[in-house]
Motif scaffolding. Structure first.
Motif, mmCIF file in Angstrom:
data_model
loop_
_atom_site.group_PDB
_atom_site.id
_atom_site.type_symbol
_atom_site.label_atom_id
_atom_site.label_comp_id
_atom_site.label_asym_id
_atom_site.label_seq_id
_atom_site.Cartn_x
_atom_site.Cartn_y
_atom_site.Cartn_z
ATOM 1 N N LEU A 164 0.819 -1.209 0.000
ATOM 2 C CA LEU A 164 0.000 0.000 0.000
ATOM 3 C C LEU A 164 0.859 1.268 0.000
ATOM 4 C CD1 LEU A 164 -2.293 -1.407 2.792
ATOM 5 C CD2 LEU A 164 -2.912 -1.299 0.407
ATOM 6 N N HIS A 165 2.182 1.098 -0.107
ATOM 7 C CA HIS A 165 3.140 2.220 -0.177
ATOM 8 C C HIS A 165 2.836 3.288 0.877
ATOM 9 C CE1 HIS A 165 5.104 0.465 -3.637
ATOM 10 N NE2 HIS A 165 3.900 0.109 -4.020
ATOM 11 N N CYS A 166 2.822 2.831 2.156
ATOM 12 C CA CYS A 166 2.402 3.657 3.291
ATOM 13 C C CYS A 166 3.267 4.913 3.471
ATOM 14 C CB CYS A 166 2.491 2.843 4.577
ATOM 15 S SG CYS A 166 1.510 1.354 4.516
ATOM 16 N N GLU A 167 2.619 5.940 3.995
ATOM 17 C CA GLU A 167 3.338 7.171 4.331
ATOM 18 C C GLU A 167 4.247 6.929 5.547
ATOM 19 O OE1 GLU A 167 0.811 10.679 4.301
ATOM 20 O OE2 GLU A 167 2.039 11.523 5.888
ATOM 21 N N ASP A 168 3.706 6.257 6.575
ATOM 22 C CA ASP A 168 4.512 5.894 7.739
ATOM 23 C C ASP A 168 4.820 4.401 7.670
ATOM 24 O OD1 ASP A 168 4.557 8.424 8.682
ATOM 25 O OD2 ASP A 168 3.006 8.149 10.211
ATOM 26 N N ALA A 169 5.628 4.041 6.697
ATOM 27 C CA ALA A 169 5.881 2.618 6.431
ATOM 28 C C ALA A 169 6.775 2.008 7.508
ATOM 29 C CB ALA A 169 6.531 2.479 5.064
ATOM 30 N N PRO A 170 6.221 1.101 8.366
ATOM 31 C CA PRO A 170 7.050 0.512 9.412
ATOM 32 C C PRO A 170 8.122 -0.426 8.838
ATOM 33 C CG PRO A 170 4.870 -0.500 9.397
ATOM 34 C CD PRO A 170 4.842 0.611 8.403
ATOM 35 N N CYS A 171 7.870 -0.955 7.622
ATOM 36 C CA CYS A 171 8.850 -1.842 7.002
ATOM 37 C C CYS A 171 10.136 -1.089 6.691
ATOM 38 C CB CYS A 171 8.282 -2.444 5.723
ATOM 39 S SG CYS A 171 7.794 -1.196 4.507
ATOM 40 N N VAL A 172 10.027 0.221 6.490
ATOM 41 C CA VAL A 172 11.199 1.043 6.167
ATOM 42 C C VAL A 172 11.987 1.348 7.441
ATOM 43 C CG1 VAL A 172 11.930 3.304 5.334
ATOM 44 C CG2 VAL A 172 10.191 2.030 4.083
ATOM 45 N N TRP A 215 7.757 -8.754 9.235
ATOM 46 C CA TRP A 215 7.070 -8.820 10.531
ATOM 47 C C TRP A 215 6.392 -7.488 10.829
ATOM 48 C CZ3 TRP A 215 10.850 -11.401 14.595
ATOM 49 C CH2 TRP A 215 11.213 -12.683 14.132
ATOM 50 N N ALA A 216 7.022 -6.396 10.387
ATOM 51 C CA ALA A 216 6.507 -5.065 10.715
ATOM 52 C C ALA A 216 5.321 -4.668 9.852
ATOM 53 C CB ALA A 216 7.626 -4.033 10.559
ATOM 54 N N SER A 229 -8.759 -19.050 -0.623
ATOM 55 C CA SER A 229 -7.411 -18.531 -0.404
ATOM 56 C C SER A 229 -6.803 -18.132 -1.755
ATOM 57 C CB SER A 229 -6.589 -19.623 0.276
ATOM 58 O OG SER A 229 -5.255 -19.225 0.416
ATOM 59 N N PRO A 230 -5.876 -17.172 -1.736
ATOM 60 C CA PRO A 230 -5.279 -16.750 -3.009
ATOM 61 C C PRO A 230 -4.431 -17.829 -3.670
ATOM 62 C CG PRO A 230 -4.703 -15.241 -1.229
ATOM 63 C CD PRO A 230 -5.358 -16.412 -0.606
ATOM 64 N N HIS A 231 -3.999 -18.817 -2.892
ATOM 65 C CA HIS A 231 -3.104 -19.830 -3.443
ATOM 66 C C HIS A 231 -3.396 -21.166 -2.799
ATOM 67 C CE1 HIS A 231 -1.088 -18.273 0.161
ATOM 68 N NE2 HIS A 231 -1.193 -17.089 -0.425
ATOM 69 N N THR A 232 -3.018 -22.236 -3.507
ATOM 70 C CA THR A 232 -3.338 -23.579 -3.020
ATOM 71 C C THR A 232 -2.391 -24.027 -1.924
ATOM 72 O OG1 THR A 232 -1.981 -24.470 -4.802
ATOM 73 C CG2 THR A 232 -4.363 -24.350 -5.191
ATOM 74 N N GLN A 233 -1.094 -23.605 -2.010
ATOM 75 C CA GLN A 233 -0.102 -24.060 -1.038
ATOM 76 C C GLN A 233 0.198 -22.917 -0.077
ATOM 77 O OE1 GLN A 233 -0.846 -26.881 -3.101
ATOM 78 N NE2 GLN A 233 0.717 -27.462 -1.614
ATOM 79 N N GLU A 234 0.747 -23.253 1.100
ATOM 80 C CA GLU A 234 1.136 -22.218 2.051
ATOM 81 C C GLU A 234 2.241 -21.355 1.451
ATOM 82 O OE1 GLU A 234 2.320 -23.607 5.881
ATOM 83 O OE2 GLU A 234 0.275 -23.365 6.610
ATOM 84 N N ASN A 235 2.136 -20.052 1.581
ATOM 85 C CA ASN A 235 3.204 -19.185 1.084
ATOM 86 C C ASN A 235 4.112 -18.748 2.239
ATOM 87 O OD1 ASN A 235 1.629 -17.280 2.370
ATOM 88 N ND2 ASN A 235 1.563 -15.836 0.670
ATOM 89 N N TYR A 236 5.069 -17.877 1.910
ATOM 90 C CA TYR A 236 6.027 -17.394 2.922
ATOM 91 C C TYR A 236 5.314 -16.794 4.131
ATOM 92 C CZ TYR A 236 8.974 -13.993 5.269
ATOM 93 O OH TYR A 236 9.596 -13.249 6.235
ATOM 94 N N LEU A 237 4.278 -15.984 3.868
ATOM 95 C CA LEU A 237 3.577 -15.298 4.955
ATOM 96 C C LEU A 237 2.986 -16.298 5.944
ATOM 97 C CD1 LEU A 237 1.614 -12.637 2.888
ATOM 98 C CD2 LEU A 237 3.695 -12.260 4.213
ATOM 99 N N GLN A 238 2.371 -17.347 5.403
ATOM 100 C CA GLN A 238 1.732 -18.320 6.293
ATOM 101 C C GLN A 238 2.768 -19.138 7.065
ATOM 102 O OE1 GLN A 238 -0.747 -19.432 2.882
ATOM 103 N NE2 GLN A 238 -2.344 -19.833 4.387
ATOM 104 N N LYS A 239 3.884 -19.467 6.390
ATOM 105 C CA LYS A 239 4.913 -20.250 7.078
ATOM 106 C C LYS A 239 5.603 -19.418 8.151
ATOM 107 C CE LYS A 239 5.770 -23.314 3.194
ATOM 108 N NZ LYS A 239 6.401 -23.299 1.867
ATOM 109 N N GLU A 240 5.858 -18.140 7.863
ATOM 110 C CA GLU A 240 6.605 -17.296 8.795
ATOM 111 C C GLU A 240 5.697 -16.745 9.900
ATOM 112 O OE1 GLU A 240 9.782 -16.866 8.722
ATOM 113 O OE2 GLU A 240 10.209 -15.102 9.941
ATOM 114 N N MET A 241 4.476 -16.318 9.500
ATOM 115 C CA MET A 241 3.636 -15.591 10.459
ATOM 116 C C MET A 241 2.356 -16.311 10.846
ATOM 117 S SD MET A 241 4.698 -11.875 9.207
ATOM 118 C CE MET A 241 5.200 -12.427 7.662
ATOM 119 N N HIS A 266 0.205 -12.646 14.333
ATOM 120 C CA HIS A 266 0.431 -11.478 13.473
ATOM 121 C C HIS A 266 -0.879 -11.101 12.770
ATOM 122 C CE1 HIS A 266 2.118 -9.028 10.261
ATOM 123 N NE2 HIS A 266 3.277 -9.030 10.883
ATOM 124 N N VAL A 267 -1.106 -9.788 12.605
ATOM 125 C CA VAL A 267 -2.380 -9.350 12.004
ATOM 126 C C VAL A 267 -2.550 -9.804 10.547
ATOM 127 C CG1 VAL A 267 -2.783 -7.367 13.524
ATOM 128 C CG2 VAL A 267 -1.496 -7.048 11.411
#
Lengths: 249, 313
Positions: A84-92, A124-125, B223-235, B302-303
């Motif tokens: 979403l190319h955030c203004e306050d991007a926590p990833c940055v 993670w962020a 789900s957008p994909h059939t297999q677990e992606n990086y996001l699901q494995k990590e978070m 994780h959200v």
């Protein structure tokens, strides 16, 4: 430098995604993958692509949700999800090396693959899952808003939009400067009550989503009577009464 | 969150090492622990080994460990960067203090001051480690002040157990050590239980509704994909509630209750038995703390999981 630009960028390039129109065909995700497999963050590595357990890096993922209200009316909503190319991007700001940065000139958030150490903290962020790790390259990858396409003077002017936007067959994706209140995308957001995702995470995302339009739950009028009149069972005529009696036997 | 062993080992080992060096400096300054070179060898040897192995282990999960040096450059915005920088800076006063203690018979006020500066930097580094997690708004179980309190108190209590064992072995055991150690364990145990109480009652403000902007009951239809992606494995790592509650009990038993019992028993024993019991308390507590740190990751939600079928995070 992974500090954010000191003043918010005036130009805020981003996407407006219309959840009312999206049909969930995944064409945007496929064209994104196609363009970016040769673009700024190439390659978007796939593992076991033709096998039983295919996985890989994608910048755009299309979810399909069902939203059900209190009285049980439900609707299916296709939901494209990308950076979403955030203004306050926590990833940055969490990036320890400065590989992750936000451009001052247009607000695009990018990763420098030459200095990324692959610590994964940016993923993670990010609340939106915009970043995916490439196990093959050992670096983090993300949507570039097709930075190598939108400014590319070798392309026709109408092609200088992100791959996801140019390919959408339904016209559900719009690209423009959300920092300019007079731009087409800003006016569209204004007219359709466009919203940001997870405002409570305080990332100030640039991209906006347009809500599905309210759906009619009652039948519309076609001009026909709501019920047919009962048939006359003979009336006053003795003959018709006799016919009715005979036919009713 | 995926509980990666490299990060579990890094946070627990370096925390114990920093706790140990901090307490050695304080107890030496207050005259409770004499600066015997043998104690220095054992204490700084164990402390620096734990810290250094921990820091090295944290680089194992990197995609490009050879670029790790770049990570100290962004201290202005990144807690991970601050942590790396603090860890390196801490080696200077603690290293000088250790050399002075072991080799130089350096005992003047400057020696004590160097030790105090080292101790403060040790705690600063532990704080940075905790803040890497506590600064992530996306993970409610981490973004709260209990995270920092737990990192501090567990660092001190594991360091205290090590110091207690070393002092017992070299015959420098002092009643103050027993009280410091039991106190530190009790504080850490209470903090951890408060942490669990907090995370059980305080889910994230973000829900499937805020994540999608849709109203009503939100269900992931496809789900957008059939297999677990990086996001699901990590978070998307999930632990069953019944397993979590058993592991919490195990953490309390091995990490807090057993060490208190062992050092209390040691307190009432003859020196040889006391040393053996004090040493035994270390691996027992280590098991508890490793489970505690594993749970810290495994229980954290994780959200981004809200996009993959969860309704709360």
């Amino acid at each position: 430098m992974t500090s954010l630009p000191e003043t918010p960028t005036t130009k805020k390039l981003g996407l407006v995604i219309d959840l009312d129109i999206c049909v969930g065909c995944h064409a945007c995700a496929v064209n994104c993958k196609e363009w970016n497999s040769g673009g700024h963050s190439a390659p978007l590595t796939d593992f076991d692509p033709y096998g039983a357990d295919p996985t890989g890096v994608w910048f755009n993922r299309i979810h399909t949700f069902e939203a059900t209200d209190d009285v049980g009316n439900s609707r299916t909503v296709h939901f494209p999800r990308s950076c979403l190319h955030c203004e306050d991007a926590p990833c940055v700001t969490v990036c320890p090396t400065g590989a992750s940065y936000k451009r001052e000139e247009d607000g695009i958030v990018l990763v420098n693959a030459d200095t990324c150490i692959g610590c994964k903290l940016c993923s993670w962020a990010c609340p939106y899952g915009a970043r995916e790790y490439d196990h093959d390259d050992g670096v983090m990858k993300k949507c570039t808003l097709c930075v190598d396409k939108i400014y590319n003077e070798n392309l026709d002017e109408e092609s200088r939009v992100p791959a996801c936007v140019s390919t959408c067959p339904a016209g559900a994706r719009h690209f423009g400067d959300l920092g300019d209140p007079e731009s087409d995308v800003s006016k569209l957001v204004e007219a359709r009550d466009g919203f940001e995702l997870m405002p409570e995470q305080e990332c100030k995302p640039t991209n906006r989503y347009l809500p599905p339009r309210p759906r009619k739950t009652a039948a519309g009028s076609t001009g026909a009577p709501s019920a047919l009149e009962p048939q006359v069972d003979g009336g006053d005529s003795p003959f018709l009464r006799w016919v009715d009696k005979v036919l009713s036997r | 969150m995926h509980p990666a062993f490299s990060v579990i080992f890094f946070t627990t080992a370096s925390g114990a090492g920093y706790g140990l060096i901090t307490l050695m400096s304080i107890l030496q300054a207050s005259g409770i622990l004499p600066p015997d070179p043998r104690v220095g060898w054992a204490g700084f040897g164990i402390g620096f080994t734990l810290i250094t192995l921990g820091l090295l282990s944290s680089t194992f999960h990197l995609g490009h460990p050879e670029r790790a040096w770049r990570a100290i450059s962004q201290w202005r915005s990144s807690w991970l960067s601050r942590e790396g920088l603090a860890a390196i800076v801490t080696y200077v006063p603690t290293g000088a203090y250790a050399i002075g203690w072991i080799f130089l018979d350096w005992r003047d006020d400057l020696f004590i001051l160097t030790g105090m500066v080292g101790a403060m930097l040790c705690m600063q580094t532990v704080y940075c480690t905790a803040m890497i997690y506590a600064s992530l708004k996306t993970i409610r179980a981490w973004a709260n002040s209990w995270t920092v309190i737990c990192y501090f108190s567990i660092s001190i209590f594991t360091g205290a157990l090590l110091m207690n064992a070393i002092a017992s072995v070299f015959g420098y055991w002092h009643p103050a050590m027993f009280w410091i150690t039991t106190g530190a364990i009790a504080v850490a145990g209470v903090a951890k239980m408060q942490y669990w109480r907090f995370i059980d009652r305080n889910p994230s403000e973000s829900t499937a509704e805020t994540a999608t902007g849709l109203k009503g009951h939100i269900r992931l239809l496809e789900s957008p994909h059939t297999q677990e992606n990086y996001l699901q494995k990590e978070m998307g790592y999930k632990i069953a509630r019944k397993h979590a509650s058993k592991l919490r009990q195990l953490t309390i038993a091995a990490g807090f209750v057993a060490p208190i019992l062992l050092i209390t028993l040691a307190n009432a024993s003859i020196p040889a038995t006391a040393a053996a019991l004090s040493i035994l308390a270390v691996p027992v507590a280590a098991i508890g703390v490793l489970i505690e740190r594993w749970l810290f990751f495994a229980e954290a939600k994780h959200v981004v999981t809200l996009y993959y079928g969860e309704t709360t995070a």
